[in-house]
Design an enzyme around this catalytic site. Sequence first.
Site, short mmCIF file in Angstrom:
data_model
loop_
_atom_site.label_atom_id
_atom_site.label_comp_id
_atom_site.label_asym_id
_atom_site.label_seq_id
_atom_site.Cartn_x
_atom_site.Cartn_y
_atom_site.Cartn_z
N HIS A 1 -101.69 86.38 -26.75
CA HIS A 1 -101.76 86.65 -25.31
C HIS A 1 -101.05 85.58 -24.50
O HIS A 1 -101.34 85.41 -23.32
CB HIS A 1 -103.23 86.75 -24.88
CG HIS A 1 -103.96 87.89 -25.53
ND1 HIS A 1 -103.59 89.20 -25.35
CD2 HIS A 1 -104.99 87.91 -26.40
CE1 HIS A 1 -104.39 89.98 -26.06
NE2 HIS A 1 -105.25 89.23 -26.72
N CYS B 1 -114.58 47.99 -18.71
CA CYS B 1 -114.84 46.57 -18.47
C CYS B 1 -116.06 46.07 -19.24
O CYS B 1 -117.01 46.81 -19.47
CB CYS B 1 -115.12 46.32 -17.00
SG CYS B 1 -113.86 46.89 -15.90
N LYS C 1 -113.57 53.28 -24.54
CA LYS C 1 -114.61 53.84 -25.40
C LYS C 1 -115.72 54.48 -24.59
O LYS C 1 -116.22 55.54 -24.93
CB LYS C 1 -115.17 52.71 -26.27
CG LYS C 1 -116.30 53.15 -27.21
CD LYS C 1 -115.78 54.08 -28.26
CE LYS C 1 -116.84 54.61 -29.20
NZ LYS C 1 -116.36 55.86 -29.84
N GLU D 1 -105.18 61.87 -28.75
CA GLU D 1 -105.63 60.58 -28.22
C GLU D 1 -105.16 59.39 -29.04
O GLU D 1 -104.91 58.34 -28.47
CB GLU D 1 -107.15 60.55 -27.95
CG GLU D 1 -108.06 60.78 -29.10
CD GLU D 1 -109.54 60.85 -28.71
OE1 GLU D 1 -109.94 60.46 -27.61
OE2 GLU D 1 -110.31 61.31 -29.57
N ARG E 1 -113.81 48.38 -26.34
CA ARG E 1 -114.03 49.29 -25.22
C ARG E 1 -112.75 49.56 -24.43
O ARG E 1 -112.71 50.47 -23.61
CB ARG E 1 -115.11 48.73 -24.30
CG ARG E 1 -116.45 48.58 -24.99
CD ARG E 1 -117.41 47.82 -24.15
NE ARG E 1 -117.78 48.56 -22.96
CZ ARG E 1 -118.95 49.17 -22.80
NH1 ARG E 1 -119.84 49.14 -23.74
NH2 ARG E 1 -119.21 49.81 -21.69
N GLU F 1 -111.34 69.89 -31.22
CA GLU F 1 -111.57 68.48 -31.55
C GLU F 1 -110.41 67.93 -32.38
O GLU F 1 -109.99 66.79 -32.20
CB GLU F 1 -112.91 68.32 -32.29
CG GLU F 1 -113.19 66.95 -32.86
CD GLU F 1 -113.24 65.81 -31.84
OE1 GLU F 1 -113.23 66.07 -30.62
OE2 GLU F 1 -113.27 64.65 -32.27
N LYS G 1 -108.27 64.70 -31.24
CA LYS G 1 -108.10 63.50 -32.07
C LYS G 1 -106.62 63.16 -32.17
O LYS G 1 -106.24 62.02 -32.01
CB LYS G 1 -108.62 63.73 -33.49
CG LYS G 1 -110.07 63.56 -33.82
CD LYS G 1 -110.65 62.20 -33.81
CE LYS G 1 -111.06 61.73 -32.45
NZ LYS G 1 -112.07 62.36 -31.71
N ASN H 1 -118.50 45.19 -13.20
CA ASN H 1 -118.03 46.48 -13.74
C ASN H 1 -118.42 47.54 -12.72
O ASN H 1 -119.49 47.46 -12.13
CB ASN H 1 -118.74 46.83 -15.04
CG ASN H 1 -118.34 45.92 -16.18
OD1 ASN H 1 -117.42 45.14 -16.04
ND2 ASN H 1 -119.03 46.05 -17.30
N GLY H 2 -117.61 48.57 -12.58
CA GLY H 2 -117.94 49.64 -11.64
C GLY H 2 -116.94 49.67 -10.49
O GLY H 2 -115.87 49.05 -10.56
N TRP I 1 -110.72 46.47 -17.01
CA TRP I 1 -109.93 47.70 -17.15
C TRP I 1 -109.59 48.11 -15.73
O TRP I 1 -110.48 48.49 -14.97
CB TRP I 1 -110.78 48.75 -17.86
CG TRP I 1 -110.06 49.99 -18.27
CD1 TRP I 1 -109.24 50.15 -19.35
CD2 TRP I 1 -110.15 51.28 -17.66
NE1 TRP I 1 -108.80 51.45 -19.43
CE2 TRP I 1 -109.34 52.16 -18.40
CE3 TRP I 1 -110.81 51.78 -16.54
CZ2 TRP I 1 -109.19 53.51 -18.07
CZ3 TRP I 1 -110.66 53.11 -16.21
CH2 TRP I 1 -109.86 53.95 -16.98
C1 G6P Z 1 -114.48 58.68 -23.60
C2 G6P Z 1 -113.96 58.43 -25.00
C3 G6P Z 1 -114.17 59.68 -25.87
C4 G6P Z 1 -115.62 60.10 -25.83
C5 G6P Z 1 -116.12 60.34 -24.40
C6 G6P Z 1 -117.62 60.56 -24.31
O1 G6P Z 1 -113.65 59.58 -22.94
O2 G6P Z 1 -112.60 58.08 -24.99
O3 G6P Z 1 -113.80 59.40 -27.21
O4 G6P Z 1 -115.78 61.27 -26.58
O5 G6P Z 1 -115.83 59.18 -23.61
O6 G6P Z 1 -118.31 59.41 -24.70
P1 G6P Z 1 -119.85 59.38 -25.04
O7 G6P Z 1 -120.17 57.94 -25.30
O8 G6P Z 1 -120.57 59.90 -23.83
O9 G6P Z 1 -120.08 60.25 -26.22
#
Ligand code: G6P
Length: 606
Positions: A504, A2, A601, A488, A27, A481, A485, A98-99, A72
């Site tokens: 295994h 949000c 985000k 997601e 976001r 990672e 990527k 927000n929250g 959101w």
């Molecule tokens: C969310 C995002 C990820 C990010 C993670 C940590 O889950 O979708 O892409 O890596 O938060 O975010 P930060 O701002 O703490 O690095």
Amino acid sequence: MCGIVAYVGPKDAAPILLEGLQRLEYRGYDSAGVVVSNKGLKMRKVKGRVADLAAVVPARFKGGLGIGHTRWATHGAPSDVNAHPHLSTDERIAVVHNGIIENADELRAKLEADGAVFLSETDTEVLSHLIARTVVEADSLEEAVRAALKRIVGTYGIAVIDAQRPGEVVVARNGSPIVLGIGEKEMFAASDVAALVRYTRQVVHLEDGELAVLKADGFSTFAGDARPTAKEPLTVDWDAGHYDTGGYEHYLLKEISEQPETVARTLRGRLDDRFHIAHLGGLNMDARETRSFRRVKIIGCGSAYYSGQIGAQLIEELARIPADAEPASEFRYRSPVVEPDTLYVAISQSGETYDTLAAVQELKRKGGRVLGIVNTVGSAIARECDGGVYLHAGPEVSVASTKAFTSTAVAFALLALHLGRVRDLSPADGRRICEGLRRLPGQIKEILALEPQIEELARKYADSPSMMFVGRVRGYPVAREGAQKLKEISYVHAEAYPASELKHGPLALIGPEMPTVAIVPDDELLDKNLTTLGEIRARGGRVLMVGHRTADPKLADDCVVVPRNETELDPILLSIPLQLLAYHAAVALGRDVDKPRNLAKSVTVE
Ligand code: G6P
């Protein structure tokens, strides 16, 4: 997650709120709304994008006071009526939030019994009704807001306006960020500086428990107990241009392409060629203290966690201190043993991820020494830590992290060099690492030049229902990672395994339908990795190898060859082609690359 924007000043609020909300779009959200005050409150809110909201805001929406929100969904599905702002029944009070309010059901039942009529399913609406009940007798809006917040259990960043006080906005923070923006005879507030940079670079971050009253000619801040607090404005060095796509089709591609410069910025002024050490001015630790740690524990979420795994590896290799990384979201709930001789490192691009912040707070309560590796200057996690390293990577807009991931790994290399050189790392090895770090920006440029080849490979592999990513030791976090990527942003299922673990269990999955991306650096484990490739090929699996040389076609169908650096630093470079692979797979599949479904985000709720 949000977003909040608020304005008070001589201009019309609505266009400023809409512009600010647009800057927060990255976001992730599902609905949006604004309210302005001009002889009563005027509100518009819709399910959908900010552009949909802008289309229903009429030109005559005048008024120099207003608040806006992108939502959101948590309580109640995305819909026009569940979108914020929420009004009190008499339409005097408007709130954006927000929250999460944990005792919303209980408060709602009491308020309904008392005659309040709820229009939405949200937890937020209890706030507008609660404030409306106290504002009648209160001397000020802030007093009414404070009284309402005392009854709330949960987290919030809020902005509130009162139709009968057309010159002020009240904002408050507990767990969800609120930043004030100071203008010329006008004031702004937002949940993220991105919404403010077009108008001002002078900002003030609220602390948890703080409340602020904004008027056109200034602001005052108060602690939870109503005592005034003194705040020093901070100048942000990001401007509106940092939030544009800069001619790229997506923010993600822009941010991948920026990495030669962003890595150079993370390194700038931090390498000392005389003593082959790293200067990290923000650590706030002397050499004696730096030597006293016997263990390093790294915490972060998502990509931040995976970069922490690369960091742990670097610290073990260069400083010979046992180090490991763990998801902050797990760490905070398992009552971790906090040791005095452990150095804790929290990683966050945004500096606002709630799970990471809560983990840092838990560590501080138990007396832990915590450093932050953070991108956003002045963010909650940066403020909470004892010291740290800023990435200086510039704002990261796309939901999927790329440049912040890479800069974090680079910051860990600097930290590992620093820890190593106050211990046993020789000047010669220090020099080797310094020189390696200096080569990174140029080598990243070389990898980016491989984009046409990687794009073709992405198209070739994108229609696979599932992909396996494998790497051994240094290559394993790279594989994790890479898989993250891909899943997601392209929604292709991807699994990451240590190459050593393949036989295994997961080898059972391998076949023509499940290709493998194998991270194969030219290090002491090369032969072992090639054996693994042979095992995959023997089961009919296709292999895309990312490494330092072209493999025998018997072992790999395709190869992406990246330049070599020092073995310890190679994982940083090996990650870059996997970003491009995920990006082009997502584009080939027609995905919303910058705003993948269901994700946000910066996750500022639990
Ligand atoms: C969310 C995002 C990820 C990010 C993670 C940590 O889950 O979708 O892409 O890596 O938060 O975010 P930060 O701002 O703490 O690095």
